[in-house]
Design an enzyme around this catalytic site. Structure first.
Site, PDB file in Angstrom:
ATOM      1  N   TYR A 128      44.563  79.361  60.334  1.00 14.86           N
ATOM      2  CA  TYR A 128      45.268  80.084  59.553  1.00 14.86           C
ATOM      3  C   TYR A 128      46.622  79.189  59.152  1.00 14.86           C
ATOM      4  O   TYR A 128      47.178  78.535  60.153  1.00 14.86           O
ATOM      5  CB  TYR A 128      45.726  81.326  60.185  1.00 14.86           C
ATOM      6  CG  TYR A 128      44.581  82.287  60.264  1.00 14.86           C
ATOM      7  CD1 TYR A 128      44.328  83.221  58.954  1.00 14.86           C
ATOM      8  CD2 TYR A 128      43.980  82.678  61.312  1.00 14.86           C
ATOM      9  CE1 TYR A 128      43.367  84.087  59.160  1.00 14.86           C
ATOM     10  CE2 TYR A 128      42.840  83.502  61.551  1.00 14.86           C
ATOM     11  CZ  TYR A 128      42.551  84.166  60.367  1.00 14.86           C
ATOM     12  OH  TYR A 128      41.916  85.314  60.418  1.00 14.86           O
ATOM     13  N   ARG A 177      35.909  84.414  66.969  1.00 10.68           N
ATOM     14  CA  ARG A 177      35.936  85.443  65.840  1.00 10.68           C
ATOM     15  C   ARG A 177      34.501  84.851  64.571  1.00 10.68           C
ATOM     16  O   ARG A 177      34.569  83.485  64.482  1.00 10.68           O
ATOM     17  CB  ARG A 177      36.968  85.605  64.935  1.00 10.68           C
ATOM     18  CG  ARG A 177      38.289  86.139  65.606  1.00 10.68           C
ATOM     19  CD  ARG A 177      37.951  87.526  66.042  1.00 10.68           C
ATOM     20  NE  ARG A 177      37.288  88.446  65.318  1.00 10.68           N
ATOM     21  CZ  ARG A 177      37.620  89.105  64.184  1.00 10.68           C
ATOM     22  NH1 ARG A 177      38.685  89.217  63.731  1.00 10.68           N
ATOM     23  NH2 ARG A 177      36.605  89.790  63.593  1.00 10.68           N
ATOM     24  N   HIS A 180      35.492  85.325  58.565  1.00  6.96           N
ATOM     25  CA  HIS A 180      35.693  86.811  58.080  1.00  6.96           C
ATOM     26  C   HIS A 180      36.869  86.422  57.136  1.00  6.96           C
ATOM     27  O   HIS A 180      37.567  85.605  57.196  1.00  6.96           O
ATOM     28  CB  HIS A 180      36.013  87.817  59.165  1.00  6.96           C
ATOM     29  CG  HIS A 180      37.284  87.449  60.009  1.00  6.96           C
ATOM     30  ND1 HIS A 180      37.212  86.633  61.131  1.00  6.96           N
ATOM     31  CD2 HIS A 180      38.664  87.701  59.956  1.00  6.96           C
ATOM     32  CE1 HIS A 180      38.433  86.553  61.495  1.00  6.96           C
ATOM     33  NE2 HIS A 180      39.267  87.141  60.855  1.00  6.96           N
ATOM     34  N   HIS A 182      40.119  89.132  55.717  1.00  3.74           N
ATOM     35  CA  HIS A 182      40.740  90.548  55.556  1.00  3.74           C
ATOM     36  C   HIS A 182      40.999  90.925  54.479  1.00  3.74           C
ATOM     37  O   HIS A 182      41.427  90.297  53.611  1.00  3.74           O
ATOM     38  CB  HIS A 182      42.071  90.108  56.449  1.00  3.74           C
ATOM     39  CG  HIS A 182      41.989  89.620  57.690  1.00  3.74           C
ATOM     40  ND1 HIS A 182      42.025  90.389  59.048  1.00  3.74           N
ATOM     41  CD2 HIS A 182      41.921  88.371  58.327  1.00  3.74           C
ATOM     42  CE1 HIS A 182      42.138  89.638  60.071  1.00  3.74           C
ATOM     43  NE2 HIS A 182      42.068  88.298  59.694  1.00  3.74           N
TER      44      HIS A 182
END
Lengths: 262, 208
Positions: A128, A177, A180, A182
């Site tokens: 990120y 994770r 994905h 959000h």
């Protein structure tokens, strides 16, 4: 933005026909909490100290919950739904080029028009762009990882991005994770406000994700998994995934016969 | 078999995660991407009403402030009118005042602040008067579905005592968990609040 939404034929939605009474501005349908993750879900360790333990107080919707913020195209910039371009400095971001598209509808099947949809994600390496993310996969200089769109008058939205990568996180020692994206969605009233995550069809991390498996209902979990939508793919350019979002439905107020004090 | 109803099911909620800032407040994540950003400042120079700062923290079950929480507030204007077509009450609408803002907590202190105005009392559609209040929605890592609560104002004792929502709370002692305390700092009005996710002072959260 594409004005013509594809017909909703997804069998996961279990819907022969939408039920569309006149749009009302009564309270929202009671939230079915059995399809949502419980606040206290010990397999997702962060929830243990962050979950209320008292019963929620049921509140018949008042004007405070039926209303909510209204957004318009003036709030957005022209590249806000293009994550391949909206942070590009000296080239395109690294990764699989994809389009994500779908409709925001309510529980009656009606499209939710002109509602704000925001999305954010890791880059193709699972990193990120966030000052608190220290994962060793590199930052992509050409990828910000966020965007937003306003649904059209049928509830349709789309955006372009690169497919995010999976990444490790501190839950169990070896927790990862699944890939994905959000999503944050508003709807027309503050009681419809929702944050969720979209996953990708076929990801082997899905069934073992401590966050995804907080959802007690298998069908509800499956509805967070976007299928590959080859028909919406652009040949020699990008694949597409389809993700429809359902917000709470709203009662109609045909008869206003409650008086003060009732 | 009766006819099927065929309502859809709401999409399941998932946590906003620790990096919620990227999508909703990118400046806090450490970068600049959008031309226009949403913020914790609800007022413009033209907004009617008393300027207030809302300032508080969200505490976990150990009493530690959440430092990665995001709050959104939704409120009426000083005339008690929401900027939304479903509000047909008599108060004057101010188009410039959206009545909504969002804020992330400080990464060190956990402090959350909003710059807004004190909303007016609201008349609901049953004709009842509701004490001035601000609707709050809370998301964070570890919060699986957004939490709804409200903030009322400590200087509205009479209105609070008559408020239909506060009076739904069975234990009078718990009503206080929703009341922000008025104070002043450097000539500015500051309402302080604490949201406790757990413990004996657990804030009242609503299933709206």
């Amino acid at each position: 933005m594409n004005a013509q939404a594809p017909a909703l034929r997804d069998p996961r939605l279990n819907r022969p026909e939408p039920l569309t009474p006149p749009l009302g501005d009564g309270g929202f349908f009671q939230r079915d909490r059995s399809i949502h993750p419980p606040a206290h879900a010990p397999g997702y360790k962060s929830s243990v100290l962050r979950s209320p333990r008292q019963a929620l107080l049921s509140l018949e919707n008042s004007i405070s919950e039926i209303t909510g913020p209204v957004f318009g195209h003036n709030d957005l910039g022209p590249l806000d739904n293009d994550l391949i371009r909206n942070y590009a400095k000296d080239g395109d971001p690294i990764g699989e080029r994809i389009v994500v598209h779908g409709r925001v509808v309510d529980e009656t099947g009606r499209g939710v028009p002109n509602t704000l949809v925001e999305f954010w994600q890791a880059n193709a390496g699972g990193r990120y762009r966030h000052k608190k993310d220290t994962y060793l996969a590199p930052i992509d200089p050409n990828f910000g990882g966020c965007g937003r769109a306003l649904t059209d008058d049928t509830g349709y939205y789309n955006f372009r991005t690169v497919k995010p990568g999976p990444y490790p996180w501190r839950n169990y020692v070896n927790s990862w994770r699944p890939a994905h994206i959000h999503f944050s969605v508003f709807g027309s009233g503050f009681a419809q406000r929702l944050i969720t995550q979209m996953y990708f069809e076929g990801d082997p991390l899905i069934p073992i994700c401590p966050i995804l498996t907080t959802i007690p209902d298998k069908d509800a979990l499956d509805r967070l998994v976007a299928p590959l939508d080859l028909n919406a793919s652009t040949p020699f350019d990008s694949l597409a995934y389809r993700f429809d979002i359902v917000l709470r439905g709203q009662r109609s107020t045909y008869f206003e016969n409650r008086t003060a004090g009732n | 078999m009766p006819q099927p109803l065929n309502y859809l099911k709401e999409t399941a909620s998932q946590t906003a995660g620790p990096y919620v800032h990227i999508g909703l407040i990118p400046a806090m994540a450490g970068f600049d991407i959008f031309e226009k950003n949403f913020s914790n400042v609800l007022v413009t120079p033209n907004t009617e009403g008393e300027r207030i700062t809302l300032e508080g923290k969200v505490l976990d079950g150990t009493g530690t402030p959440l430092r990665d929480v995001l709050l959104e507030i939704w409120q009426a204007n000083a005339a008690g009118r929401y900027n939304h077509p479903a509000d047909r009450s008599a108060g004057a609408l101010e188009q410039e005042f959206r009545g909504w803002g969002r804020a992330g907590s400080d990464f060190e202190s956990g402090l959350v602040t909003f710059e807004t105005i004190k909303p007016g009392a609201i008349t609901d559609r049953a004709g009842r008067t509701c004490a001035p209040h601000i609707n709050v929605w809370i998301v964070a890592r570890g919060i699986n579905i957004g939490l709804n609560t409200r903030l009322y104002f400590s200087d509205e004792e009479a209105a609070n005592a008559a408020d239909p929502v506060l009076n739904l709370i069975e234990q009078p002692s718990r009503r206080g968990t929703l009341i922000a305390k008025r104070g002043e700092r450097a000539g500015k009005v500051v309402y302080a609040f604490t949201i406790n996710l757990q413990g004996p002072e657990e804030t009242v959260f609503f299933d709206v």
